[in-house]
Design a protein around this motif. Structure first.
Motif, PDB file in Angstrom:
ATOM      1  N   SER A  30       0.871  -1.309   0.095  1.00 29.82           N
ATOM      2  CA  SER A  30       0.133   0.229   0.001  1.00 29.82           C
ATOM      3  C   SER A  30       0.818   1.128  -0.201  1.00 29.82           C
ATOM      4  N   VAL A  31       0.668   2.318  -0.989  1.00 31.44           N
ATOM      5  CA  VAL A  31       0.974   3.678  -1.022  1.00 31.44           C
ATOM      6  C   VAL A  31       0.155   4.769  -1.154  1.00 31.44           C
ATOM      7  N   THR A  32       0.271   5.545  -0.067  1.00 34.43           N
ATOM      8  CA  THR A  32      -0.858   6.656  -0.154  1.00 34.43           C
ATOM      9  C   THR A  32       0.059   7.820   0.286  1.00 34.43           C
ATOM     10  N   GLY A  33      -0.349   9.013   0.124  1.00 34.74           N
ATOM     11  CA  GLY A  33       0.058  10.368   0.637  1.00 34.74           C
ATOM     12  C   GLY A  33      -0.747  11.577   0.153  1.00 34.74           C
ATOM     13  N   ILE A  34       0.003  12.606   0.522  1.00 37.82           N
ATOM     14  CA  ILE A  34      -0.724  14.052   0.249  1.00 37.82           C
ATOM     15  C   ILE A  34       0.552  14.576  -0.485  1.00 37.82           C
ATOM     16  N   VAL A  35       0.008  15.539  -1.527  1.00 38.68           N
ATOM     17  CA  VAL A  35       0.649  16.196  -2.360  1.00 38.68           C
ATOM     18  C   VAL A  35       0.235  17.421  -2.227  1.00 38.68           C
ATOM     19  N   THR A  36       1.155  18.541  -1.595  1.00 35.37           N
ATOM     20  CA  THR A  36       0.934  20.017  -1.719  1.00 35.37           C
ATOM     21  C   THR A  36       1.812  20.701  -2.548  1.00 35.37           C
ATOM     22  N   TYR A  37       1.207  22.131  -2.897  1.00 40.50           N
ATOM     23  CA  TYR A  37       2.056  22.890  -3.682  1.00 40.50           C
ATOM     24  C   TYR A  37       1.758  24.264  -2.941  1.00 40.50           C
ATOM     25  N   ASP A  38       2.980  24.782  -2.584  1.00 39.24           N
ATOM     26  CA  ASP A  38       3.138  26.104  -1.667  1.00 39.24           C
ATOM     27  C   ASP A  38       2.135  25.990  -0.749  1.00 39.24           C
ATOM     28  N   GLY A  39       2.104  24.906   0.155  1.00 36.89           N
ATOM     29  CA  GLY A  39       1.371  24.920   1.442  1.00 36.89           C
ATOM     30  C   GLY A  39       0.069  24.581   1.004  1.00 36.89           C
ATOM     31  N   LEU A  42      -2.675  19.789  -3.602  1.00 37.25           N
ATOM     32  CA  LEU A  42      -2.748  19.799  -4.828  1.00 37.25           C
ATOM     33  C   LEU A  42      -3.569  18.893  -5.742  1.00 37.25           C
ATOM     34  N   ALA A  43      -4.968  19.545  -6.170  1.00 36.62           N
ATOM     35  CA  ALA A  43      -5.880  18.723  -6.722  1.00 36.62           C
ATOM     36  C   ALA A  43      -5.503  18.269  -8.155  1.00 36.62           C
ATOM     37  N   ASP A  44      -6.039  17.033  -8.621  1.00 36.56           N
ATOM     38  CA  ASP A  44      -6.142  16.513  -9.863  1.00 36.56           C
ATOM     39  C   ASP A  44      -4.799  16.532 -10.747  1.00 36.56           C
ATOM     40  N   ALA A  45      -3.703  16.157  -9.921  1.00 39.07           N
ATOM     41  CA  ALA A  45      -2.458  15.952 -10.295  1.00 39.07           C
ATOM     42  C   ALA A  45      -2.111  14.564 -10.244  1.00 39.07           C
ATOM     43  N   LEU A  46      -1.221  14.068 -11.423  1.00 40.37           N
ATOM     44  CA  LEU A  46      -0.941  12.695 -11.733  1.00 40.37           C
ATOM     45  C   LEU A  46       0.475  12.521 -10.799  1.00 40.37           C
ATOM     46  N   VAL A  47       0.549  11.421 -10.112  1.00 40.97           N
ATOM     47  CA  VAL A  47       1.808  11.168  -9.061  1.00 40.97           C
ATOM     48  C   VAL A  47       2.195   9.685  -9.809  1.00 40.97           C
ATOM     49  N   SER A  48       3.408   9.833 -10.307  1.00 41.67           N
ATOM     50  CA  SER A  48       3.981   8.781 -11.021  1.00 41.67           C
ATOM     51  C   SER A  48       5.381   8.331 -10.519  1.00 41.67           C
ATOM     52  N   GLY A  57      11.232  -3.118  -9.132  1.00 45.53           N
ATOM     53  CA  GLY A  57       9.879  -2.243  -8.916  1.00 45.53           C
ATOM     54  C   GLY A  57       8.986  -2.230  -9.993  1.00 45.53           C
ATOM     55  N   GLN A  58       7.994  -1.620 -10.000  1.00 39.40           N
ATOM     56  CA  GLN A  58       6.896  -1.752 -10.693  1.00 39.40           C
ATOM     57  C   GLN A  58       6.522   0.111 -11.202  1.00 39.40           C
ATOM     58  N   PRO A  59       6.610   0.465 -12.479  1.00 39.24           N
ATOM     59  CA  PRO A  59       6.061   1.664 -12.678  1.00 39.24           C
ATOM     60  C   PRO A  59       4.521   1.555 -12.099  1.00 39.24           C
ATOM     61  N   SER A  60       4.183   2.845 -11.335  1.00 40.97           N
ATOM     62  CA  SER A  60       2.831   2.979 -11.019  1.00 40.97           C
ATOM     63  C   SER A  60       2.323   4.391 -10.879  1.00 40.97           C
ATOM     64  N   TYR A  61       1.339   4.612 -10.485  1.00 36.99           N
ATOM     65  CA  TYR A  61       0.656   5.905 -10.633  1.00 36.99           C
ATOM     66  C   TYR A  61      -0.518   6.324  -9.737  1.00 36.99           C
ATOM     67  N   GLY A  62      -0.929   7.452  -9.570  1.00 40.74           N
ATOM     68  CA  GLY A  62      -2.249   7.698  -8.584  1.00 40.74           C
ATOM     69  C   GLY A  62      -2.524   9.329  -9.020  1.00 40.74           C
ATOM     70  N   ARG A  63      -3.845   9.345  -8.986  1.00 47.26           N
ATOM     71  CA  ARG A  63      -4.196  10.728  -9.096  1.00 47.26           C
ATOM     72  C   ARG A  63      -4.719  11.507  -8.057  1.00 47.26           C
ATOM     73  N   THR A  64      -4.100  12.783  -7.461  1.00 51.58           N
ATOM     74  CA  THR A  64      -4.810  13.336  -6.307  1.00 51.58           C
ATOM     75  C   THR A  64      -6.112  13.808  -6.231  1.00 51.58           C
ATOM     76  N   VAL A  90      10.168  10.035  -8.753  1.00 51.08           N
ATOM     77  CA  VAL A  90       8.758  10.316  -8.473  1.00 51.08           C
ATOM     78  C   VAL A  90       8.714  11.623  -9.462  1.00 51.08           C
ATOM     79  N   THR A  91       7.595  11.641 -10.227  1.00 50.01           N
ATOM     80  CA  THR A  91       7.266  12.799 -10.811  1.00 50.01           C
ATOM     81  C   THR A  91       5.661  13.294 -10.552  1.00 50.01           C
ATOM     82  N   VAL A  92       5.444  14.631 -10.574  1.00 49.10           N
ATOM     83  CA  VAL A  92       4.139  15.087 -10.359  1.00 49.10           C
ATOM     84  C   VAL A  92       3.906  15.995 -11.311  1.00 49.10           C
ATOM     85  N   THR A  93       2.920  15.861 -12.254  1.00 46.81           N
ATOM     86  CA  THR A  93       2.286  16.611 -13.324  1.00 46.81           C
ATOM     87  C   THR A  93       0.988  17.254 -13.189  1.00 46.81           C
ATOM     88  N   LYS A  94       0.606  18.337 -13.643  1.00 49.85           N
ATOM     89  CA  LYS A  94      -0.792  19.041 -13.303  1.00 49.85           C
ATOM     90  C   LYS A  94      -0.950  19.987 -14.648  1.00 49.85           C
TER      91      LYS A  94
END
Length: 157
Positions: A30-39, A42-48, A57-64, A90-94
């Motif tokens: 299980s991998v979970t977490g929170i992404v913040t941007y300038d405090g 960050l909604a609707d971002a792709l975490v890879s 390891g296995q490439p994996s992804y999640g959307r905030t 880890v990359t994050v795109t929005k």
């Protein structure tokens, strides 16, 4: 008895094939977490997550969601099942939509029309440094068990 022995090799083959099918399942953590941007979340971002070493390891992804929360999954695993243990880039795109018209209404049965000018690419809502594995300052280590991995992004990384 001879009749039963005739099907014994077929039964053994079926057992071997069935046992072999179970070995292909990914053992994910299980991998979970929170992404913040300038405090702020960050909604609707792709975490890879991309493995740092091939085969480790296995490439994996999640959307905030709107709270910045993500749940990771692999493309071969069950939804929200996490990923395999290992070291990851880890990359994050929005992206944000361009200011031009989003759609062109066409009458039913009409053929699509090719754009007459250059097509505008979506713009990044966060610094592009976070969107490429070779420039992103983000990384993660996934271990056995539950992993809570948060990421803090800044407008000036």
């Amino acid at each position: 008895m001879k009749h039963c022995l005739k099907f014994f090799p077929l039964l053994c083959l079926c057992l071997v094939l069935t046992a072999g099918c179970n070995t292909g399942k990914l053992k994910t953590e299980s991998v979970t977490g929170i992404v913040t941007y300038d405090g702020q979340p960050l909604a609707d971002a792709l975490v890879s997550f991309s493995p740092k070493q091939a085969g480790m390891g296995q490439p994996s992804y999640g959307r905030t969601n709107d709270k910045g929360e993500y749940i990771l999954q692999t493309s071969h695993g069950n939804p929200n099942a996490g990923t395999t243990p290992g070291e990851y880039y880890v990359t994050v795109t929005k992206s944000v939509a361009s200011s031009g018209p989003a759609t062109l209404e066409l009458p039913m049965g009409s053929a699509p029309i090719a754009p007459s000018g250059p097509v505008e690419q979506p713009k990044s809502a966060i610094p592009e440094v976070y969107g490429k594995a070779d420039t992103s300052p983000l990384s993660a280590t996934v271990v056995k068990g539950k992993n809570k991995i948060d990421f803090t992004l800044k407008s000036n990384p």
